[in-house]
Design a protein around this motif. Structure first.
Motif, PDB file in Angstrom:
ATOM      1  N   SER A   1       0.925  -1.300  -0.077  1.00 38.99           N
ATOM      2  CA  SER A   1      -0.283  -0.249  -0.274  1.00 38.99           C
ATOM      3  C   SER A   1       0.797   1.314  -0.183  1.00 38.99           C
ATOM      4  CB  SER A   1      -1.006   0.109   1.365  1.00 38.99           C
ATOM      5  OG  SER A   1      -1.222  -1.480   1.296  1.00 38.99           O
TER       6      SER A   1
ATOM      7  N   ILE B   1     -12.370   6.908  -1.228  1.00 38.54           N
ATOM      8  CA  ILE B   1     -11.924   5.452  -1.405  1.00 38.54           C
ATOM      9  C   ILE B   1     -12.303   5.039  -0.067  1.00 38.54           C
ATOM     10  CG2 ILE B   1      -9.506   4.672  -1.075  1.00 38.54           C
ATOM     11  CD1 ILE B   1      -8.315   6.761  -3.059  1.00 38.54           C
TER      12      ILE B   1
ATOM     13  N   SER C   1     -14.753   1.497   0.492  1.00 36.73           N
ATOM     14  CA  SER C   1     -14.211   0.356   0.517  1.00 36.73           C
ATOM     15  C   SER C   1     -15.397  -0.062   1.390  1.00 36.73           C
ATOM     16  CB  SER C   1     -12.574   0.629   1.418  1.00 36.73           C
ATOM     17  OG  SER C   1     -11.922   1.218   0.325  1.00 36.73           O
TER      18      SER C   1
ATOM     19  N   GLY D   1     -16.288  -4.007   1.348  1.00 30.06           N
ATOM     20  CA  GLY D   1     -16.649  -4.543   2.408  1.00 30.06           C
ATOM     21  C   GLY D   1     -17.802  -5.588   2.953  1.00 30.06           C
TER      22      GLY D   1
ATOM     23  N   THR E   1      -7.984   4.147  -6.098  1.00 29.34           N
ATOM     24  CA  THR E   1      -9.305   4.167  -5.939  1.00 29.34           C
ATOM     25  C   THR E   1      -9.923   2.676  -6.248  1.00 29.34           C
ATOM     26  OG1 THR E   1     -10.293   6.126  -6.170  1.00 29.34           O
ATOM     27  CG2 THR E   1     -11.537   4.328  -6.560  1.00 29.34           C
TER      28      THR E   1
ATOM     29  N   ALA F   1      -8.117  -0.633  -4.606  1.00 31.09           N
ATOM     30  CA  ALA F   1      -8.789  -0.049  -3.067  1.00 31.09           C
ATOM     31  C   ALA F   1     -10.065  -1.119  -2.865  1.00 31.09           C
ATOM     32  CB  ALA F   1      -8.733   1.001  -1.861  1.00 31.09           C
ATOM     33  N   ALA F   2     -10.799  -1.053  -3.917  1.00 30.83           N
ATOM     34  CA  ALA F   2     -11.686  -1.519  -4.569  1.00 30.83           C
ATOM     35  C   ALA F   2     -11.611  -2.977  -4.147  1.00 30.83           C
ATOM     36  CB  ALA F   2     -12.699  -0.943  -5.326  1.00 30.83           C
TER      37      ALA F   2
ATOM     38  N   ALA G   1     -11.020  -4.347  -1.032  1.00 32.06           N
ATOM     39  CA  ALA G   1     -11.971  -4.587  -0.050  1.00 32.06           C
ATOM     40  C   ALA G   1     -13.055  -6.274  -1.086  1.00 32.06           C
ATOM     41  CB  ALA G   1     -12.869  -3.227   0.171  1.00 32.06           C
ATOM     42  N   ARG G   2     -13.060  -6.512  -2.272  1.00 37.62           N
ATOM     43  CA  ARG G   2     -13.540  -7.616  -2.199  1.00 37.62           C
ATOM     44  C   ARG G   2     -13.140  -8.356  -2.194  1.00 37.62           C
ATOM     45  NH1 ARG G   2     -14.721  -4.019  -7.532  1.00 37.62           N
ATOM     46  NH2 ARG G   2     -13.010  -4.812  -8.250  1.00 37.62           N
TER      47      ARG G   2
ATOM     48  N   VAL H   1     -10.009  -5.243   3.831  1.00 37.87           N
ATOM     49  CA  VAL H   1     -10.687  -3.912   3.881  1.00 37.87           C
ATOM     50  C   VAL H   1      -9.222  -2.852   4.808  1.00 37.87           C
ATOM     51  CG1 VAL H   1     -12.232  -2.274   5.245  1.00 37.87           C
ATOM     52  CG2 VAL H   1     -12.699  -4.984   4.904  1.00 37.87           C
TER      53      VAL H   1
ATOM     54  N   SER I   1      -7.091  -1.530   2.286  1.00 38.46           N
ATOM     55  CA  SER I   1      -8.220  -0.345   1.425  1.00 38.46           C
ATOM     56  C   SER I   1      -7.839   0.712   2.012  1.00 38.46           C
ATOM     57  CB  SER I   1      -9.514  -0.385   1.362  1.00 38.46           C
ATOM     58  OG  SER I   1      -9.725  -2.005   0.110  1.00 38.46           O
TER      59      SER I   1
END
Length: 366
Positions: free
Chosen positions: A68, A113, A117, A121, A271, A274-275, A278-279, A283, A286
């Motif tokens: 990150s 973002i 996220s 999540g 963005t 991060a998405a 989260a998927r 999280v 993200s």
């Protein structure tokens, strides 16, 4: 070996960033016809997707929270270079460019973002789980940096406008850089586990179990292409900015709204990354991206413009206006209430997204 090299060169995640940079070199500083603008915009979108791919490769190799950090710092360094370049090329029109860009980055990361996220999540397993110790420390650093750099100048009396005196700007630059450096040391050192993904019981997930990490050579290859893709993203966003400016003027919107649009484009890689995290029920990754990007945007931009101000003419406006101060304060309070429990549902994600929508709307209709 030759076959592997050919396959890499024909991979779209390699070809698109390189092509986007080549087009950038050809079109930089020129007035472009509409068809060329469409091509540049398409390459911009492809470079964003390629940047996300290569960031994930690097992140998988080095692990969290280093992955990150790589994406956040890479995007911010190039964004800062773009800001300083624009300020030097047209100081009379960019007195508030740094303030508007940094504030837009803070609002987009801490509301857009972060909210997206949490929403993704929570939709995946009803409640998004993260580590409040690491996330809370990151949020406290962002709030402190934003207050020192964007709020305090509004109330200082050394200068008539919302700006710092040279001594005050130097202090803000040193303090911002010191805080950001301290956070990086904490994030990657003795409290690294605070920034790792956790499961529903709060246990740290230290590594991805389902896939082998890439080799060091592959990771270095992706790191180089990540930087190429980010240069293409920022440069192509600047290239299409005259078209954006014309559209903003035709829509009778404030000129400052151009900065919001460009910030949205520049932050697209983070963005999307991060998405995706989260998927995958990561999280915490993200949130590392969201708050780390906001922190880097302030912690690196303020020192850079403090140095650039030595050569710049005219005032450097950093203090926020009343509406912006209210949005920043509301974002800070809401984010604290969101982070403290270490768990969030779709409501918290929705609240942050509404705050982002309010920021964009008020930027268009102040």
């Amino acid at each position: 070996m030759a076959a592997l090299l050919r396959s890499r060169l024909t991979d779209w995640t390699v070809a698109v960033p390189v092509l986007a940079v080549l087009v950038l070199l050809v079109t930089w500083g020129r007035e472009l016809p509409a068809p060329v603008v469409v091509v540049v915009a398409a390459l911009l979108g492809g470079a964003v997707l390629a940047a996300v791919h290569h960031a994930e490769v690097v992140a998988h190799r080095v692990g969290e929270p280093y992955g990150s950090l790589v994406l956040a710092v890479a995007v911010t360094v190039i964004e800062v270079a773009l800001i300083v370049t624009l300020m030097i090329s047209g100081p009379e029109k960019t007195q508030s460019l740094a303030r508007d860009t940094v504030f837009a980055a803070v609002m987009i990361t801490c509301n857009g973002i972060l909210g997206l996220s949490l929403l993704l999540g929570a939709l995946r397993r009803r409640v998004a789980v993260f580590n409040p110790e690491g996330t809370g420390g990151a949020l406290a650093t962002v709030i402190t940096l934003a207050t020192l750099s964007l709020v305090i100048p509004t109330f200082t009396t050394a200068r008539p406008g919302p700006e710092f005196s040279p001594a005050q700007l130097a202090f803000a630059a040193v303090a911002s850089l010191a805080l950001y450096g301290l956070f990086v040391l904490v994030q990657t050192g003795r409290h690294r586990d605070y920034f790792l993904p956790v499961d529903s019981q709060g246990r740290v997930i230290d590594a991805e179990e389902h896939a082998r990490p890439p080799t060091t050579r592959a990771a270095l290859f992706s790191l180089g292409l990540l930087l190429v893709a980010l240069v293409a993203v920022v440069g192509d966003a600047k290239t299409v900015s005259p078209t954006i400016e014309a559209g903003v003027a035709a829509a009778n919107l404030p000129h400052a709204f151009v900065g919001v649009i460009i910030a949205l484009l520049v932050l697209l890689p983070e963005t999307l990354a991060a998405a995706r995290a989260a998927r995958r029920d990561r999280v915490q990754i993200s949130l590392n991206l969201a708050l780390g990007s906001a922190m880097a945007s302030i912690g690196l931009t303020i020192p850079a413009i403090a140095i650039a101000s030595i050569w710049l003419d005219g005032p450097l406006l950093l203090g926020l206006g009343g509406t912006q101060l209210a949005l920043l304060a509301l974002t800070a309070v809401t984010a604290v209430l969101t982070v403290v429990p270490g768990r969030a549902n779709v409501l918290q994600g929705g609240v942050h997204l509404v705050l982002l929508a309010a920021f964009v709307f008020l930027a268009a209709s102040p």
